[in-house]
Design a protein around this motif. Sequence first.
Motif, PDB file in Angstrom:
ATOM      1  N   SER A 327       0.741  -1.111  -0.077  1.00 31.36           N
ATOM      2  CA  SER A 327       0.116   0.053   0.191  1.00 31.36           C
ATOM      3  C   SER A 327       0.880   1.224   0.010  1.00 31.36           C
ATOM      4  N   PRO A 328       0.560   2.347  -0.606  1.00 27.49           N
ATOM      5  CA  PRO A 328       1.188   3.575  -0.656  1.00 27.49           C
ATOM      6  C   PRO A 328       1.188   4.208   0.529  1.00 27.49           C
ATOM      7  N   ASN A 331       0.571  10.393  -0.467  1.00 30.13           N
ATOM      8  CA  ASN A 331       0.149  10.514  -1.739  1.00 30.13           C
ATOM      9  C   ASN A 331       0.985  11.320  -2.743  1.00 30.13           C
ATOM     10  N   GLU A 357       2.679  15.570  -1.819  1.00 28.55           N
ATOM     11  CA  GLU A 357       1.331  15.454  -1.253  1.00 28.55           C
ATOM     12  C   GLU A 357       0.710  16.718  -0.813  1.00 28.55           C
ATOM     13  N   ILE A 391       3.090   6.066  -6.710  1.00 31.54           N
ATOM     14  CA  ILE A 391       2.243   6.906  -5.731  1.00 31.54           C
ATOM     15  C   ILE A 391       2.592   6.442  -4.238  1.00 31.54           C
ATOM     16  N   ARG A 403      -7.609  -1.149  -6.689  1.00 32.65           N
ATOM     17  CA  ARG A 403      -6.730  -0.253  -5.747  1.00 32.65           C
ATOM     18  C   ARG A 403      -6.143   0.915  -6.128  1.00 32.65           C
ATOM     19  N   LYS A 406      -9.105   3.454  -6.151  1.00 32.66           N
ATOM     20  CA  LYS A 406      -9.403   4.337  -4.809  1.00 32.66           C
ATOM     21  C   LYS A 406      -8.601   5.445  -4.503  1.00 32.66           C
ATOM     22  N   TYR A 407      -7.339   5.636  -5.440  1.00 36.04           N
ATOM     23  CA  TYR A 407      -6.489   6.731  -4.692  1.00 36.04           C
ATOM     24  C   TYR A 407      -6.668   7.954  -5.707  1.00 36.04           C
ATOM     25  N   ALA A 487     -11.292  10.522  -3.180  1.00 34.86           N
ATOM     26  CA  ALA A 487      -9.883  10.010  -3.464  1.00 34.86           C
ATOM     27  C   ALA A 487      -9.023  10.978  -2.826  1.00 34.86           C
ATOM     28  N   PRO A 488      -7.715  10.576  -2.413  1.00 34.13           N
ATOM     29  CA  PRO A 488      -7.062  11.661  -2.014  1.00 34.13           C
ATOM     30  C   PRO A 488      -6.141  12.477  -3.058  1.00 34.13           C
ATOM     31  N   LYS A 518      -6.268  17.883  -0.945  1.00 36.95           N
ATOM     32  CA  LYS A 518      -6.087  16.889  -1.728  1.00 36.95           C
ATOM     33  C   LYS A 518      -4.675  17.055  -2.674  1.00 36.95           C
TER      34      LYS A 518
END
Length: 583
Positions: A327-328, A331, A357, A391, A403, A406-407, A487-488, A518
């Motif tokens: 998982s990242p 961001n 980020e 990411i 997945r 989702k980001y 999403a981020p 974001k």
Amino acid sequence: MDGFRKIIRYASDYKSKVYKAMTLIFLSVIAGIIPYIMIYDIVIKFVDDKPFTLSYLLIMAGGILLFLLFQTIFYLQGLGASHDAAYDTLMGMRVKFTNKIMTLSIGDIQKEGIGKYKKNLVDDIDSMEAYIAHMIPEGIPYVVMPLIVFIILFIIDWRMGLLSMGSIPFGIIAMTLMMRLSGKMDDYYKASSKANAAIVEYIHGMEVVRIFNKTATSFEKYKNAITTLKDFTLALYRDSWTLMAMNAAILPCTILLLLPVGFSMYIRGTLPLSTFIFSVLLTLSISVPLVRLLEYVGLLTHVSKKINELEKTMEQRGLTVEDNGQSPVGNEILYENVVFAYEQKDVIKDVSFKVEENSMTAIVGRSGSGKSTLAKLLVHYWDIGGGDITIGGVSIKNMTFDRLSKYISYVAQDTFLFNISIMENIRIGKPDATDEEVIKVAKMAGCHDFIMNLEHGYNTSAGDAGKKLSVGEKQRITIARAMIKDAPIIVLDEATSSTDAENEDKIQEALNNLIANKTLIIIAHRLSTIVHADQILVMDDGKLVDKGTHNELLNNSMDYKALWDAHMKSMEWNIKIEEGNYA
């Protein structure tokens, strides 16, 4: 046979229904033969002048009706089971095909054309229904039963067995000649695929067609595709009509040789009358199975072509995904020496940069400079040719599409709404969202007021591709969809470029609500909207030529300054138009 094996493989999950259908239809065929045997017994009693009673005739008549009833019941039950298996299989095939399309690059899909995939998903898969629902459960019994009849005939009199097969060589010759038309069938299927693509394009472009008075006959691409399909179809059928007619006329005539030759043998006393009558009746009982079998042989060739077209798509190389479960962390987005080529043309050339980020990065450049392609590579529209995009330290190649999705929320210039309610169109961003959540983000995106003015409010259908709404309204609903996803990372690909000034203000306000806290990448054509970006990337001919803040680039980048000056001139021109000064 290869096509047969592939179809059986697709239907393997429902083989119990297929076996049930085969058994029932096999029983139906047997039940259909028994009345011929019972009629034979009655005829023999008449011919041999044997005594019989009325009760015997009534019993035999009742038996014949009963077996004909059994034949109908078994057949209908068998068809029910085979159709269950067929439509379950078609559903499974469409799910697999859709899942496969989801793994293909957008570039490959655009290159092949929407018409090709529509033909695969609708026409080609539909053709499997006749095969699974009819050919497999009916075809096998229709092969077995003639074999049983021929064996019985050979046992009672080998001469009758040979004579009963008299029409089969004509059918084999005709089918062999028809199989040689496979080259013309290939031409037909290619023409059919091109016609599908042209039809889809013509309908999608109907607005332009009407504006420029391009009728169906004057729209050259459409006209040529349809004409070519007509020519190849006629050529195929012209060459097969005679063979088809010969098969339809001769193959079912199972007594073609048996009746005249058998009768001659009976007259000469070399064949008992009972054997002759029994042979005629048995031979007549297989005429229908032979005709159906002939139809299925032709269907097999047709379906094999269809299944091969499907397999070509299923075997296309998909996007590279090697999910490692990692998982990242955060961001942060990093492009490292990214290279990408499309149709042998270099589009992105060794581009590297970092997006911090919760920062705003704008990508600008002339049309065709590669700025939109750069953004689309982040959401894995295509595989990059070299380098990497990460990411939070994880390569996008190591994340499944689910997945990765989702980001990132991606808002494009070309919006698309499904022909479902406004509520459901927004809810696509978060399928489990409540109505209250949908309404909340609709208000934030500036949608609520115009939605409530629609005939059925949030339950109003958006129409095909959202055509019931204006461009600005569709854009705001798309933004609401992205907002509810939460999403981020947000990617805005020229999201306001096709809207008027009034809608642009509303959309800009909606975007401000969307991008709060974001990580933002924005592709902009109106540079005045990105002057406060944390960094601006300047693209030219696929290369990153400059980067910095607005003020830094104005002072140090000739490319950016040229873009800025052109933008300011266009702004001045727009102001003059609004003031009514057209000089």
